[in-house]
Design a protein around this motif. Structure first.
Motif: not given
Length: 252
Positions: A159, A212, A216, A226-227, A230, A232-233
């Motif tokens: 993340r 989490q 994640v 997605r890494v 940003g 990954l929330a």
């Protein structure tokens, strides 16, 4: 030098861990706050100055506190030293956590995945294990706690990749999508292994901050792009539900 000051520092600097710790019994919180505040102190030391030698001095301050048991006028050092004495925490474990933070000072890239693994093992897995020791863990619990701590640390690391990159670091030894997906799968394997070990109820507060990690890491494994974005929330409702579920059932 009070527990309330440690708790306030964690609330400001690590709100997810703060939320997980607030779900623990009061006696457990009293032992976790100093450790989590200490972790924040050493994690931020390399970032509060542009001068590497000043950052080194900040980390050396904590190495001296841990090694000598001295209590300087510092709101975290006092409760930390008290906890080290009361729970007989191993100084070498805390020292390895401090030493690993030197990576953030000198900006050297990880030479391979093993080097990144070692960093996460010393920082996140080390923190989870020392937290478990503070709550009475026995040696047979170490592998499971470290597996969960490693997975949580890797999830947090993935993340943080965009921010680390923006600050001039090279957080991934191999940023190719297939390599990132492999890292995430490694974390999921260790998380599953730790989950199935059946940790005692008294140790649940030490591993609840990993609530989490599973989703994640699954997102990163399925869509490694997605890494870098940003992305990954977790949605807020999912975060709250998973934390509540973990607090009541022990599942993470």
């Amino acid at each position: 030098m009070s527990l309330s000051a440690c708790a306030a520092q964690v609330a400001r600097g690590d709100p997810d861990r703060f939320a997980a710790t607030m779900a623990a019994p009061e006696a457990a919180r009293a032992r976790l706050w100093p450790l989590y505040a200490f972790n924040l102190e050493i994690a931020r030391a390399p970032w509060v100055t542009a001068e590497p030698m000043i950052a080194e001095m900040r980390l050396q301050f904590w190495r001296d506190v841990v090694a000598d048991g001295r209590v300087p006028a510092h709101e975290v050092a006092g409760p930390l030293v008290d906890l080290i004495r009361e729970a007989a925490l191993p100084a070498d474990l805390l020292d390895r956590m401090i030493e690993a933070r030197r990576w953030d000072i000198w900006r050297e890239p990880f030479v391979d995945v093993a080097a990144l693994d070692a960093h996460i093992e010393a920082t996140s897995a080390g923190l989870y294990w020392v937290a478990a020791l503070a709550l009475g863990a026995a040696p047979q619990h170490e592998a499971a706690v470290r597996d969960i701590g490693f997975a949580a640390g890797l999830a947090a690391w993935l993340r943080a990749v965009p921010e680390l990159g923006a600050r001039g670091r090279q957080p991934l030894p191999d940023p190719r999508p297939e390599a990132v997906a492999a890292l995430a799968r490694q974390g999921l394997a260790r998380l599953d292994r730790g989950r199935t070990a059946g940790l005692p109820r008294a140790l649940r507060p030490a591993v609840l901050p990993a609530w989490q990690a599973g989703p994640v890491l699954r997102m990163a494994a399925l869509d490694p792009a997605r890494v870098a974005r940003g992305a990954l929330a977790l949605p807020e409702f999912s975060r709250r539900w998973r934390l509540l579920r973990g607090a009541f059932t022990g599942r993470i």
